[in-house]
Design a protein around this motif. Structure first.
Motif, PDB file in Angstrom:
ATOM      1  N   ALA A 194       0.655  -1.213  -0.061  1.00  0.00           N
ATOM      2  CA  ALA A 194       0.129  -0.065   0.007  1.00  0.00           C
ATOM      3  C   ALA A 194       0.919   1.427  -0.009  1.00  0.00           C
ATOM      4  O   ALA A 194       0.342   2.165   0.117  1.00  0.00           O
ATOM      5  CB  ALA A 194      -0.883   0.070   1.114  1.00  0.00           C
ATOM      6  N   GLY A 195       2.096   1.100   0.025  1.00  0.00           N
ATOM      7  CA  GLY A 195       3.076   2.261  -0.111  1.00  0.00           C
ATOM      8  C   GLY A 195       3.612   2.768   1.206  1.00  0.00           C
ATOM      9  O   GLY A 195       4.521   3.770   1.288  1.00  0.00           O
ATOM     10  N   ASP A 196       3.434   2.126   2.267  1.00  0.00           N
ATOM     11  CA  ASP A 196       3.928   2.499   3.553  1.00  0.00           C
ATOM     12  C   ASP A 196       5.560   2.335   3.567  1.00  0.00           C
ATOM     13  O   ASP A 196       5.994   1.330   3.407  1.00  0.00           O
ATOM     14  CB  ASP A 196       3.242   1.566   4.705  1.00  0.00           C
ATOM     15  N   PRO A 197       6.355   3.424   3.793  1.00  0.00           N
ATOM     16  CA  PRO A 197       7.731   3.185   3.552  1.00  0.00           C
ATOM     17  C   PRO A 197       8.488   2.439   4.810  1.00  0.00           C
ATOM     18  O   PRO A 197       9.308   1.606   4.519  1.00  0.00           O
ATOM     19  CB  PRO A 197       8.334   4.751   3.657  1.00  0.00           C
ATOM     20  N   ASP A 198       7.883   2.411   5.983  1.00  0.00           N
ATOM     21  CA  ASP A 198       8.233   1.837   7.001  1.00  0.00           C
ATOM     22  C   ASP A 198       8.189   0.361   6.739  1.00  0.00           C
ATOM     23  O   ASP A 198       9.087  -0.443   6.976  1.00  0.00           O
ATOM     24  CB  ASP A 198       7.858   2.191   8.445  1.00  0.00           C
ATOM     25  N   ALA A 199       7.177   0.064   6.365  1.00  0.00           N
ATOM     26  CA  ALA A 199       6.956  -1.334   5.945  1.00  0.00           C
ATOM     27  C   ALA A 199       7.551  -1.990   4.596  1.00  0.00           C
ATOM     28  O   ALA A 199       8.137  -3.095   4.750  1.00  0.00           O
ATOM     29  CB  ALA A 199       5.260  -1.641   5.839  1.00  0.00           C
ATOM     30  N   GLN A 200       7.863  -1.054   3.865  1.00  0.00           N
ATOM     31  CA  GLN A 200       8.683  -1.508   2.825  1.00  0.00           C
ATOM     32  C   GLN A 200       9.965  -1.814   3.317  1.00  0.00           C
ATOM     33  O   GLN A 200      10.846  -2.558   2.580  1.00  0.00           O
ATOM     34  CB  GLN A 200       8.797  -0.468   1.662  1.00  0.00           C
ATOM     35  N   CYS A 201      10.613  -1.027   3.981  1.00  0.00           N
ATOM     36  CA  CYS A 201      11.934  -1.355   4.602  1.00  0.00           C
ATOM     37  C   CYS A 201      11.897  -2.645   5.370  1.00  0.00           C
ATOM     38  O   CYS A 201      12.896  -3.400   5.279  1.00  0.00           O
ATOM     39  CB  CYS A 201      12.261  -0.227   5.539  1.00  0.00           C
ATOM     40  N   LEU A 202      10.825  -2.861   6.339  1.00  0.00           N
ATOM     41  CA  LEU A 202      10.910  -4.180   6.790  1.00  0.00           C
ATOM     42  C   LEU A 202      10.681  -5.342   5.578  1.00  0.00           C
ATOM     43  O   LEU A 202      11.193  -6.206   5.990  1.00  0.00           O
ATOM     44  CB  LEU A 202       9.642  -4.215   7.863  1.00  0.00           C
ATOM     45  N   ARG A 203      10.113  -5.133   4.752  1.00  0.00           N
ATOM     46  CA  ARG A 203       9.722  -6.260   3.701  1.00  0.00           C
ATOM     47  C   ARG A 203      11.197  -6.353   2.989  1.00  0.00           C
ATOM     48  O   ARG A 203      11.343  -7.780   2.754  1.00  0.00           O
ATOM     49  CB  ARG A 203       8.608  -5.393   2.624  1.00  0.00           C
ATOM     50  N   ASN A 204      11.915  -5.613   2.965  1.00  0.00           N
ATOM     51  CA  ASN A 204      13.081  -5.718   2.265  1.00  0.00           C
ATOM     52  C   ASN A 204      14.078  -6.520   3.161  1.00  0.00           C
ATOM     53  O   ASN A 204      14.943  -7.458   2.907  1.00  0.00           O
ATOM     54  CB  ASN A 204      13.969  -4.439   1.993  1.00  0.00           C
ATOM     55  N   ARG A 205      14.081  -6.118   4.448  1.00  0.00           N
ATOM     56  CA  ARG A 205      14.950  -6.719   5.454  1.00  0.00           C
ATOM     57  C   ARG A 205      14.311  -8.187   5.853  1.00  0.00           C
ATOM     58  O   ARG A 205      15.267  -9.051   6.198  1.00  0.00           O
ATOM     59  CB  ARG A 205      14.986  -5.908   6.870  1.00  0.00           C
ATOM     60  N   TYR A 206      13.188  -8.249   5.868  1.00  0.00           N
ATOM     61  CA  TYR A 206      12.712  -9.762   6.471  1.00  0.00           C
ATOM     62  C   TYR A 206      12.318 -10.463   5.239  1.00  0.00           C
ATOM     63  O   TYR A 206      11.469 -11.446   5.422  1.00  0.00           O
ATOM     64  CB  TYR A 206      11.621  -9.525   7.588  1.00  0.00           C
ATOM     65  N   GLY A 207      12.716 -10.305   3.988  1.00  0.00           N
ATOM     66  CA  GLY A 207      12.253 -11.014   2.538  1.00  0.00           C
ATOM     67  C   GLY A 207      12.365 -12.437   2.872  1.00  0.00           C
ATOM     68  O   GLY A 207      11.942 -13.186   2.369  1.00  0.00           O
ATOM     69  N   PHE A 208      13.372 -12.898   3.706  1.00  0.00           N
ATOM     70  CA  PHE A 208      13.579 -14.458   3.721  1.00  0.00           C
ATOM     71  C   PHE A 208      12.404 -15.071   4.294  1.00  0.00           C
ATOM     72  O   PHE A 208      12.202 -16.209   3.941  1.00  0.00           O
ATOM     73  CB  PHE A 208      14.760 -14.744   4.437  1.00  0.00           C
ATOM     74  N   LEU A 209      11.706 -14.313   5.048  1.00  0.00           N
ATOM     75  CA  LEU A 209      10.258 -15.067   5.535  1.00  0.00           C
ATOM     76  C   LEU A 209       9.366 -15.489   4.667  1.00  0.00           C
ATOM     77  O   LEU A 209       8.640 -16.345   4.803  1.00  0.00           O
ATOM     78  CB  LEU A 209       9.696 -13.954   6.601  1.00  0.00           C
ATOM     79  N   ASP A 210       9.485 -15.135   3.270  1.00  0.00           N
ATOM     80  CA  ASP A 210       8.670 -15.795   2.196  1.00  0.00           C
ATOM     81  C   ASP A 210       8.883 -17.059   2.187  1.00  0.00           C
ATOM     82  O   ASP A 210       7.934 -17.819   1.879  1.00  0.00           O
ATOM     83  CB  ASP A 210       9.127 -14.890   0.852  1.00  0.00           C
ATOM     84  N   ASP A 211       9.931 -17.545   2.685  1.00  0.00           N
ATOM     85  CA  ASP A 211      10.600 -18.902   2.192  1.00  0.00           C
ATOM     86  C   ASP A 211      10.439 -19.696   3.666  1.00  0.00           C
ATOM     87  O   ASP A 211      10.820 -20.996   3.856  1.00  0.00           O
ATOM     88  CB  ASP A 211      11.943 -19.178   1.581  1.00  0.00           C
ATOM     89  N   VAL A 212       9.958 -19.054   4.692  1.00  0.00           N
ATOM     90  CA  VAL A 212       9.727 -19.603   5.936  1.00  0.00           C
ATOM     91  C   VAL A 212       8.468 -19.682   6.691  1.00  0.00           C
ATOM     92  O   VAL A 212       8.177 -20.774   7.093  1.00  0.00           O
ATOM     93  CB  VAL A 212      10.796 -18.989   6.842  1.00  0.00           C
ATOM     94  N   VAL A 213       7.752 -18.902   6.512  1.00  0.00           N
ATOM     95  CA  VAL A 213       6.364 -18.744   7.205  1.00  0.00           C
ATOM     96  C   VAL A 213       5.441 -19.890   6.360  1.00  0.00           C
ATOM     97  O   VAL A 213       5.592 -19.822   5.308  1.00  0.00           O
ATOM     98  CB  VAL A 213       5.617 -17.523   7.442  1.00  0.00           C
ATOM     99  N   PRO A 214       4.531 -20.412   7.128  1.00  0.00           N
ATOM    100  CA  PRO A 214       3.660 -21.262   6.511  1.00  0.00           C
ATOM    101  C   PRO A 214       2.612 -20.319   5.669  1.00  0.00           C
ATOM    102  O   PRO A 214       2.171 -19.199   6.056  1.00  0.00           O
ATOM    103  CB  PRO A 214       2.963 -21.869   7.691  1.00  0.00           C
ATOM    104  N   THR A 215       2.148 -20.993   4.528  1.00  0.00           N
ATOM    105  CA  THR A 215       1.213 -20.218   3.652  1.00  0.00           C
ATOM    106  C   THR A 215      -0.228 -20.562   4.005  1.00  0.00           C
ATOM    107  O   THR A 215      -1.113 -19.874   3.559  1.00  0.00           O
ATOM    108  CB  THR A 215       1.523 -20.529   2.173  1.00  0.00           C
ATOM    109  N   THR A 216      -0.513 -21.591   4.662  1.00  0.00           N
ATOM    110  CA  THR A 216      -1.865 -21.926   5.258  1.00  0.00           C
ATOM    111  C   THR A 216      -1.906 -21.869   6.799  1.00  0.00           C
ATOM    112  O   THR A 216      -0.925 -21.241   7.308  1.00  0.00           O
ATOM    113  CB  THR A 216      -1.851 -23.647   5.144  1.00  0.00           C
ATOM    114  N   HIS A 217      -3.344 -21.766   7.090  1.00  0.00           N
ATOM    115  CA  HIS A 217      -3.783 -21.383   8.472  1.00  0.00           C
ATOM    116  C   HIS A 217      -2.924 -22.059   9.407  1.00  0.00           C
ATOM    117  O   HIS A 217      -2.708 -23.394   9.553  1.00  0.00           O
ATOM    118  CB  HIS A 217      -4.987 -21.056   8.672  1.00  0.00           C
TER     119      HIS A 217
END
Length: 369
Positions: free
Chosen positions: A325-348
Protein backbone atom coordinates in the motif's frame (compact mmCIF):
# COMPACT_ATOMS: atom_id res chain seq x y z
CA UNK A 1 -2.61 -27.33 12.80
CA UNK A 2 1.01 -27.04 14.00
CA UNK A 3 3.97 -26.09 11.85
CA UNK A 4 7.26 -27.97 11.64
CA UNK A 5 10.16 -25.75 10.48
CA UNK A 6 12.44 -28.79 10.23
CA UNK A 7 10.06 -31.02 8.25
CA UNK A 8 12.17 -31.05 5.10
CA UNK A 9 15.28 -31.98 7.09
CA UNK A 10 13.85 -34.90 9.02
CA UNK A 11 14.94 -38.39 8.02
CA UNK A 12 14.52 -41.92 9.39
CA UNK A 13 16.84 -42.50 12.31
CA UNK A 14 16.98 -38.83 13.35
CA UNK A 15 16.63 -38.04 17.07
CA UNK A 16 13.05 -37.94 18.30
CA UNK A 17 13.94 -34.88 20.36
CA UNK A 18 14.92 -31.56 18.79
CA UNK A 19 15.85 -29.74 22.01
CA UNK A 20 16.59 -31.12 25.46
CA UNK A 21 16.77 -28.86 28.52
CA UNK A 22 16.72 -29.00 32.28
CA UNK A 23 16.15 -26.39 34.95
CA UNK A 24 13.74 -24.97 37.48
CA UNK A 25 10.09 -24.30 36.70
CA UNK A 26 8.60 -21.40 38.64
CA UNK A 27 5.05 -20.22 38.94
CA UNK A 28 5.34 -16.71 37.49
CA UNK A 29 2.98 -13.97 38.58
CA UNK A 30 3.57 -11.03 36.25
CA UNK A 31 2.44 -7.46 36.88
CA UNK A 32 2.61 -5.03 33.95
CA UNK A 33 1.95 -1.36 33.40
CA UNK A 34 3.30 -0.20 36.74
CA UNK A 35 3.83 3.59 36.77
CA UNK A 36 6.92 3.14 38.96
CA UNK A 37 8.48 0.49 41.21
CA UNK A 38 6.83 0.16 44.63
CA UNK A 39 8.50 2.12 47.40
CA UNK A 40 8.68 0.96 51.03
CA UNK A 41 5.38 1.41 52.80
CA UNK A 42 3.41 2.14 49.62
CA UNK A 43 1.08 0.27 47.27
CA UNK A 44 1.20 0.42 43.47
CA UNK A 45 -1.62 -0.72 41.22
CA UNK A 46 -0.72 -2.56 38.02
CA UNK A 47 -2.61 -2.17 34.74
CA UNK A 48 -2.23 -5.87 33.90
CA UNK A 49 -1.50 -9.22 35.47
CA UNK A 50 -0.79 -12.75 34.28
CA UNK A 51 -0.02 -16.16 35.75
CA UNK A 52 2.02 -18.77 33.88
CA UNK A 53 4.84 -21.30 34.20
CA UNK A 54 8.20 -19.52 34.33
CA UNK A 55 11.91 -20.16 34.68
CA UNK A 56 13.05 -22.88 32.29
CA UNK A 57 9.40 -23.09 31.15
CA UNK A 58 9.92 -19.80 29.28
CA UNK A 59 12.46 -21.53 27.06
CA UNK A 60 10.51 -24.78 26.76
CA UNK A 61 7.29 -23.07 25.68
CA UNK A 62 9.10 -20.78 23.23
CA UNK A 63 10.86 -23.73 21.59
CA UNK A 64 7.73 -25.87 21.40
CA UNK A 65 5.60 -23.05 19.96
CA UNK A 66 8.16 -22.61 17.19
CA UNK A 67 7.76 -26.25 16.20
CA UNK A 68 10.71 -27.87 17.94
CA UNK A 69 10.12 -31.22 19.63
CA UNK A 70 10.99 -30.17 23.16
CA UNK A 71 11.88 -32.33 26.17
CA UNK A 72 12.21 -30.85 29.65
CA UNK A 73 13.69 -32.46 32.77
CA UNK A 74 12.50 -30.50 35.80
CA UNK A 75 11.26 -31.02 39.32
CA UNK A 76 7.67 -30.24 40.30
CA UNK A 77 6.08 -30.10 43.72
CA UNK A 78 2.81 -31.69 44.79
CA UNK A 79 0.85 -28.44 45.20
CA UNK A 80 -1.75 -26.83 42.94
CA UNK A 81 0.87 -24.50 41.46
CA UNK A 82 2.74 -27.56 40.21
CA UNK A 83 -0.50 -29.08 38.91
CA UNK A 84 -1.13 -25.95 36.86
CA UNK A 85 2.43 -25.73 35.50
CA UNK A 86 2.57 -29.44 34.61
CA UNK A 87 -0.79 -29.42 32.82
CA UNK A 88 0.04 -26.24 30.94
CA UNK A 89 3.39 -27.54 29.73
CA UNK A 90 2.38 -31.09 28.88
CA UNK A 91 -1.24 -30.80 27.74
CA UNK A 92 -1.37 -27.29 26.31
CA UNK A 93 2.18 -26.69 25.07
CA UNK A 94 3.09 -30.28 24.11
CA UNK A 95 6.37 -30.27 26.03
CA UNK A 96 7.68 -33.77 26.80
CA UNK A 97 7.90 -34.18 30.59
CA UNK A 98 8.91 -37.85 30.65
CA UNK A 99 12.18 -36.88 32.37
CA UNK A 100 10.46 -34.61 34.91
CA UNK A 101 9.40 -35.72 38.39
CA UNK A 102 6.97 -34.74 41.14
CA UNK A 103 8.27 -34.47 44.71
CA UNK A 104 6.00 -34.81 47.73
CA UNK A 105 6.34 -32.04 50.29
CA UNK A 106 8.42 -29.81 47.99
CA UNK A 107 6.53 -26.64 47.15
CA UNK A 108 6.75 -24.89 43.81
CA UNK A 109 9.15 -21.98 43.44
CA UNK A 110 7.33 -18.69 42.82
CA UNK A 111 8.47 -15.51 41.08
CA UNK A 112 6.70 -12.16 41.01
CA UNK A 113 7.81 -10.11 38.01
CA UNK A 114 7.06 -6.37 37.86
CA UNK A 115 7.36 -4.68 34.47
CA UNK A 116 8.20 -0.98 34.64
CA UNK A 117 9.38 1.24 31.78
CA UNK A 118 10.50 -1.52 29.32
CA UNK A 119 12.32 -3.50 32.03
CA UNK A 120 11.35 -5.74 34.91
CA UNK A 121 12.30 -6.55 38.47
CA UNK A 122 11.63 -9.85 40.18
CA UNK A 123 11.10 -11.31 43.64
CA UNK A 124 11.54 -15.08 43.97
CA UNK A 125 11.08 -17.71 46.67
CA UNK A 126 12.05 -21.35 46.34
CA UNK A 127 14.17 -24.24 47.61
CA UNK A 128 16.74 -26.56 46.07
CA UNK A 129 15.41 -29.75 44.50
CA UNK A 130 15.87 -32.95 46.53
CA UNK A 131 17.98 -34.37 43.66
CA UNK A 132 20.38 -32.89 41.12
CA UNK A 133 19.55 -32.05 37.53
CA UNK A 134 21.98 -34.78 36.47
CA UNK A 135 19.80 -37.32 38.30
CA UNK A 136 16.71 -35.90 36.63
CA UNK A 137 18.15 -36.12 33.13
CA UNK A 138 19.91 -39.43 33.69
CA UNK A 139 21.50 -40.83 30.56
CA UNK A 140 20.68 -38.06 28.08
CA UNK A 141 18.75 -39.24 25.01
CA UNK A 142 19.85 -38.33 21.47
CA UNK A 143 18.77 -34.79 20.58
CA UNK A 144 19.53 -32.26 17.87
CA UNK A 145 20.30 -29.58 20.44
CA UNK A 146 20.73 -28.90 24.15
CA UNK A 147 19.74 -25.59 25.73
CA UNK A 148 21.40 -24.81 29.03
CA UNK A 149 22.52 -22.02 31.36
CA UNK A 150 25.97 -21.52 32.82
CA UNK A 151 26.98 -19.30 35.69
CA UNK A 152 23.50 -19.07 37.18
CA UNK A 153 25.05 -19.54 40.60
CA UNK A 154 28.69 -19.02 41.47
CA UNK A 155 29.02 -22.69 42.40
CA UNK A 156 27.73 -23.84 39.01
CA UNK A 157 30.01 -21.95 36.65
CA UNK A 158 30.75 -25.04 34.56
CA UNK A 159 28.33 -26.78 32.25
CA UNK A 160 25.96 -29.28 33.88
CA UNK A 161 27.38 -32.81 33.94
CA UNK A 162 24.79 -34.23 31.55
CA UNK A 163 25.54 -31.74 28.75
CA UNK A 164 28.87 -33.30 27.77
CA UNK A 165 27.41 -36.77 27.10
CA UNK A 166 24.56 -35.19 25.14
CA UNK A 167 27.06 -33.34 22.96
CA UNK A 168 29.03 -36.56 22.40
CA UNK A 169 25.82 -38.06 21.01
CA UNK A 170 25.60 -35.30 18.41
CA UNK A 171 23.62 -32.54 20.13
CA UNK A 172 24.62 -28.93 19.51
CA UNK A 173 24.98 -27.09 22.81
CA UNK A 174 23.46 -23.61 23.09
CA UNK A 175 24.12 -21.82 26.37
CA UNK A 176 23.16 -18.53 27.92
CA UNK A 177 24.45 -16.88 31.05
CA UNK A 178 22.65 -16.71 34.36
CA UNK A 179 22.59 -13.57 36.44
CA UNK A 180 25.43 -13.44 38.99
CA UNK A 181 23.95 -12.07 42.23
CA UNK A 182 27.45 -11.82 43.75
CA UNK A 183 28.54 -9.27 41.18
CA UNK A 184 31.86 -11.09 40.73
CA UNK A 185 31.21 -12.16 37.11
CA UNK A 186 34.06 -14.64 37.37
CA UNK A 187 35.82 -14.83 33.98
CA UNK A 188 36.65 -18.46 34.79
CA UNK A 189 33.20 -19.16 33.36
CA UNK A 190 34.66 -18.56 29.91
CA UNK A 191 36.65 -21.78 30.18
CA UNK A 192 33.40 -23.78 30.20
CA UNK A 193 32.49 -22.38 26.78
CA UNK A 194 34.77 -24.93 25.14
CA UNK A 195 31.95 -27.41 25.72
CA UNK A 196 29.43 -25.24 23.84
CA UNK A 197 28.66 -24.62 20.19
CA UNK A 198 27.02 -21.25 20.81
CA UNK A 199 26.83 -18.79 23.69
CA UNK A 200 24.05 -16.18 23.86
CA UNK A 201 24.43 -13.79 26.83
CA UNK A 202 22.90 -10.34 26.99
CA UNK A 203 25.01 -7.20 26.72
CA UNK A 204 25.40 -6.68 30.48
CA UNK A 205 26.46 -10.27 31.09
CA UNK A 206 28.80 -10.39 28.10
CA UNK A 207 30.63 -7.19 29.03
CA UNK A 208 30.84 -8.20 32.69
CA UNK A 209 32.36 -11.62 32.01
CA UNK A 210 34.81 -10.34 29.39
CA UNK A 211 35.72 -7.11 31.20
CA UNK A 212 35.00 -5.09 28.04
CA UNK A 213 33.22 -1.80 27.44
CA UNK A 214 31.08 -2.46 24.34
CA UNK A 215 29.07 -5.39 22.97
CA UNK A 216 31.33 -5.41 19.91
CA UNK A 217 34.40 -5.91 22.10
CA UNK A 218 32.55 -8.49 24.17
CA UNK A 219 31.42 -10.63 21.24
CA UNK A 220 34.97 -10.70 19.86
CA UNK A 221 36.35 -11.70 23.25
CA UNK A 222 33.75 -14.46 23.57
CA UNK A 223 34.49 -15.77 20.08
CA UNK A 224 37.95 -16.73 21.30
CA UNK A 225 36.28 -19.30 23.56
CA UNK A 226 33.23 -20.56 21.63
CA UNK A 227 32.53 -21.25 17.93
CA UNK A 228 29.53 -18.91 17.79
CA UNK A 229 29.09 -15.90 20.10
CA UNK A 230 25.86 -13.91 20.17
CA UNK A 231 25.24 -10.84 22.33
CA UNK A 232 21.72 -9.49 22.68
CA UNK A 233 21.42 -5.75 23.27
CA UNK A 234 17.71 -5.20 23.90
CA UNK A 235 16.42 -2.19 22.00
CA UNK A 236 19.80 -1.94 20.23
CA UNK A 237 19.40 -5.30 18.50
CA UNK A 238 21.96 -8.11 18.53
CA UNK A 239 25.46 -8.88 17.34
CA UNK A 240 27.06 -12.24 16.51
CA UNK A 241 30.47 -13.54 15.49
CA UNK A 242 31.06 -16.94 13.88
CA UNK A 243 34.61 -17.82 14.92
CA UNK A 244 34.91 -20.56 12.29
CA UNK A 245 34.32 -18.18 9.37
CA UNK A 246 35.08 -14.78 10.87
CA UNK A 247 31.61 -13.54 9.88
CA UNK A 248 30.41 -10.77 12.17
CA UNK A 249 26.80 -9.62 11.91
CA UNK A 250 24.84 -6.89 13.70
CA UNK A 251 21.10 -6.38 13.25
CA UNK A 252 18.77 -3.70 14.64
CA UNK A 253 15.91 -4.47 16.97
CA UNK A 254 12.38 -4.44 15.64
CA UNK A 255 10.62 -1.32 16.99
CA UNK A 256 7.78 -2.43 19.23
CA UNK A 257 5.70 -1.18 22.13
CA UNK A 258 7.22 -3.35 24.86
CA UNK A 259 4.51 -4.35 27.34
CA UNK A 260 6.35 -7.05 29.26
CA UNK A 261 9.99 -8.11 28.69
CA UNK A 262 9.71 -11.21 30.90
CA UNK A 263 11.22 -14.18 29.04
CA UNK A 264 12.20 -12.22 25.92
CA UNK A 265 15.75 -13.55 26.04
CA UNK A 266 14.46 -17.13 26.12
CA UNK A 267 12.27 -16.49 23.08
CA UNK A 268 15.27 -15.02 21.26
CA UNK A 269 17.34 -18.09 22.11
CA UNK A 270 14.69 -20.58 21.03
CA UNK A 271 14.15 -18.80 17.73
CA UNK A 272 17.90 -18.64 17.11
CA UNK A 273 18.10 -22.41 17.66
CA UNK A 274 15.32 -22.93 15.10
CA UNK A 275 17.25 -21.00 12.48
CA UNK A 276 20.51 -22.75 13.31
CA UNK A 277 19.04 -26.25 13.12
CA UNK A 278 17.34 -25.28 9.86
CA UNK A 279 20.66 -24.09 8.42
CA UNK A 280 19.76 -20.44 7.84
CA UNK A 281 22.39 -17.74 7.26
CA UNK A 282 23.56 -15.98 10.42
CA UNK A 283 21.86 -12.68 9.53
CA UNK A 284 18.52 -14.41 9.04
CA UNK A 285 18.86 -16.22 12.35
CA UNK A 286 19.47 -12.97 14.22
CA UNK A 287 16.61 -11.17 12.50
CA UNK A 288 14.19 -14.03 13.12
CA UNK A 289 15.19 -14.30 16.78
CA UNK A 290 14.77 -10.56 17.23
CA UNK A 291 11.35 -10.68 15.58
CA UNK A 292 10.18 -13.51 17.84
CA UNK A 293 11.40 -11.64 20.94
CA UNK A 294 9.69 -8.43 19.79
CA UNK A 295 6.38 -10.24 19.30
CA UNK A 296 6.76 -11.72 22.79
CA UNK A 297 7.30 -8.41 24.60
CA UNK A 298 4.29 -6.97 22.78
CA UNK A 299 2.17 -9.39 24.85
CA UNK A 300 2.25 -9.89 28.60
CA UNK A 301 2.54 -13.12 30.49
CA UNK A 302 6.10 -14.46 30.36
CA UNK A 303 6.20 -17.93 28.81
CA UNK A 304 2.69 -17.73 27.35
CA UNK A 305 3.56 -14.50 25.54
CA UNK A 306 5.92 -16.48 23.27
CA UNK A 307 4.77 -16.31 19.65
CA UNK A 308 3.74 -19.25 17.52
CA UNK A 309 3.99 -19.53 13.76
CA UNK A 310 0.51 -18.07 13.44
CA UNK A 311 1.69 -14.86 15.13
CA UNK A 312 4.75 -14.68 12.90
CA UNK A 313 2.65 -15.33 9.79
CA UNK A 314 0.13 -12.66 10.75
CA UNK A 315 2.89 -10.10 11.36
CA UNK A 316 4.61 -10.88 8.06
CA UNK A 317 1.44 -10.79 5.98
CA UNK A 318 0.57 -7.46 7.63
CA UNK A 319 3.98 -6.05 6.72
CA UNK A 320 3.59 -7.18 3.12
CA UNK A 321 0.12 -5.65 2.87
CA UNK A 322 1.27 -2.30 4.25
CA UNK A 323 4.33 -2.32 2.00
CA UNK A 324 2.14 -2.97 -1.05
CA UNK A 325 0.00 0.00 0.00
CA UNK A 326 3.06 2.26 -0.06
CA UNK A 327 4.03 2.47 3.63
CA UNK A 328 7.78 3.30 3.55
CA UNK A 329 8.49 1.79 6.98
CA UNK A 330 6.79 -1.44 5.96
CA UNK A 331 8.72 -1.47 2.69
CA UNK A 332 11.95 -1.29 4.67
CA UNK A 333 10.83 -4.22 6.81
CA UNK A 334 9.71 -6.07 3.68
CA UNK A 335 13.21 -5.82 2.27
CA UNK A 336 14.95 -6.70 5.53
CA UNK A 337 12.80 -9.72 6.35
CA UNK A 338 12.23 -10.96 2.81
CA UNK A 339 13.62 -14.38 3.72
CA UNK A 340 10.38 -15.03 5.63
CA UNK A 341 8.64 -15.67 2.31
CA UNK A 342 10.44 -19.02 2.27
CA UNK A 343 9.92 -19.69 5.98
CA UNK A 344 6.43 -18.84 7.22
CA UNK A 345 3.55 -21.23 6.54
CA UNK A 346 1.24 -20.25 3.71
CA UNK A 347 -1.73 -22.08 5.23
CA UNK A 348 -3.58 -21.24 8.43
CA UNK A 349 -1.86 -22.17 11.69
CA UNK A 350 -3.78 -22.40 14.96
CA UNK A 351 -3.23 -19.57 17.40
CA UNK A 352 -1.56 -19.95 20.79
CA UNK A 353 -3.04 -19.38 24.22
CA UNK A 354 -2.09 -16.29 26.20
CA UNK A 355 -1.66 -16.05 29.93
CA UNK A 356 -4.69 -15.26 32.09
CA UNK A 357 -4.63 -13.21 35.27
CA UNK A 358 -5.65 -16.14 37.45
CA UNK A 359 -4.54 -19.75 37.35
CA UNK A 360 -6.69 -21.50 34.76
CA UNK A 361 -9.11 -24.21 35.67
CA UNK A 362 -8.18 -27.60 34.29
CA UNK A 363 -11.14 -27.49 31.88
CA UNK A 364 -9.74 -24.31 30.30
CA UNK A 365 -6.89 -26.28 28.77
CA UNK A 366 -9.27 -28.23 26.56
CA UNK A 367 -11.07 -25.24 25.12
CA UNK A 368 -10.32 -24.28 21.50
CA UNK A 369 -7.63 -21.58 21.24
Amino acid sequence: MSWDPLAELRAPGDPAIDVLMSGTVFLDIVFTGLPHPPKPGTEVWAAGMASCPGGIANLAVAASRLGLRTSLAAGFGDDVYADFCWRTLEDQERVDLSRSRRFAGWHSPVTVSMAVDRDRSMVTHGHELPISTAELVGDPPPARAVLTTIGERSADALLPDWVGPARERGAMVFADAGWDPTGAWDPALLASLSGCDAFLPNDVEARAYTRTDTPQEAVRALARHVPLAVVTCGADGAIALDASTGEEVAVPALPVDALDPTGAGDVFGAAFVVGTLAGWPLTHRLLFAGLAAALAVHEFGGSLAAPGWGDIRDWWFGVRARAAAGDPDAQCLRNRYGFLDDVVPTTHVCGVRRAAATIARQADLTRPA
